[in-house]
Design an enzyme around this catalytic site. Sequence first.
Site, short mmCIF file in Angstrom:
data_model
loop_
_atom_site.label_atom_id
_atom_site.label_comp_id
_atom_site.label_asym_id
_atom_site.label_seq_id
_atom_site.Cartn_x
_atom_site.Cartn_y
_atom_site.Cartn_z
N ARG A 18 70.16 31.75 3.03
CA ARG A 18 70.81 31.13 1.86
C ARG A 18 71.35 32.19 0.90
NH1 ARG A 18 66.44 27.41 -0.54
NH2 ARG A 18 68.02 26.67 -1.98
N ARG A 30 80.59 25.24 -4.35
CA ARG A 30 79.88 26.40 -3.82
C ARG A 30 80.84 27.36 -3.12
NH1 ARG A 30 74.70 24.27 -3.45
NH2 ARG A 30 73.04 25.32 -2.48
N ARG A 45 60.28 22.65 0.10
CA ARG A 45 61.51 22.33 0.80
C ARG A 45 61.65 23.22 2.04
NH1 ARG A 45 66.06 22.54 -3.76
NH2 ARG A 45 67.01 23.69 -2.07
N LYS A 90 68.58 26.45 -11.66
CA LYS A 90 69.67 25.54 -12.05
C LYS A 90 69.21 24.08 -12.15
CE LYS A 90 72.56 26.24 -8.68
NZ LYS A 90 71.91 27.26 -7.83
N ARG A 135 58.17 27.64 -5.13
CA ARG A 135 58.68 26.37 -5.66
C ARG A 135 58.13 25.18 -4.87
NH1 ARG A 135 65.04 25.72 -6.63
NH2 ARG A 135 65.24 25.66 -4.38
#
Length: 257
Positions: free
Chosen positions: A204, A121, A193, A42, A160
């Site tokens: 998550r 969310r 992260r 996203k 990532r």
Amino acid sequence: MSDGRDGDRAAWLDGSGAECPAETEVDHPWRLILLGAPGVGKGTQADLLHSRLGACHLSTGDVFRTAATRTDCALSPAMQQALEYMRRGELVPDTTVWEMVRERRSCLRCRGGFILDGFPRTLRQAESLKQLLLDESLTLNAVVNYELPLQEIVERLSGRRTCEQCKAVFHVTRQPSRTEGLCDRCGGRLFQREDDRSESVTVRMTAYEKSTAPLIRFYQDLGLLLPIPASGSPEEILARTLLELEKRRAWNHQVAS
Ligand code: AMP
């Protein structure tokens, strides 16, 4: 905005006091929400869409991460608590998130439009946003839902890497930077992260399933949902998104005339 230029997104990232030097008028501003599980891409799409459509990339996760790097001890108790939730990979409570977005409502009024990434969310957040947009006489154009199988999501998240300075996103195999560990755009250090580590990823994904998946139905019922397959390169996904947005705009024109 999110391309690392001076002052961009300051009003969004820093809160009510900051100026937004980047505001430009666009003939038909896009007001979009991007949905999709963590790691679906996203943020990358929001950046690309920002470059193509001019609308600001407004990520609530970036607001929290910016707050986490502050060293001036000026964080409110609510923000300090929010950062604890984020570090554990849990959702920040609705009231804290909503307070933060409300403080930044001028960004939603931006004449260039907006691309919301990571917000709403939960159903409660979506309902609050719907009311706020109604109060401001602003119309949402579409809710883009990026879809990808779970296994591919996990692979994307663990590889990532994010730039410490300009927040550009890379991937160790899919989209490596030219110099390992350094950002191609600004030379900043790349880091993983905290919430991309494997322990947090599982939490998550569970939080996503529980709280965010019902949003898909909410926006489907409002006739705003645009499902987009999120496989392939970022450019392929962008092309798919732009095509669907254009179809949506043409259809809206047809209905209006
Ligand atoms: P993101 O970059 O959007 O994946 O967000 C990173 C983290 O910030 C999430 O895992 C949450 O802890 C927190 N967060 C960001 N946006 C929201 C939101 N709209 N509601 C609750 N928590 C959020």
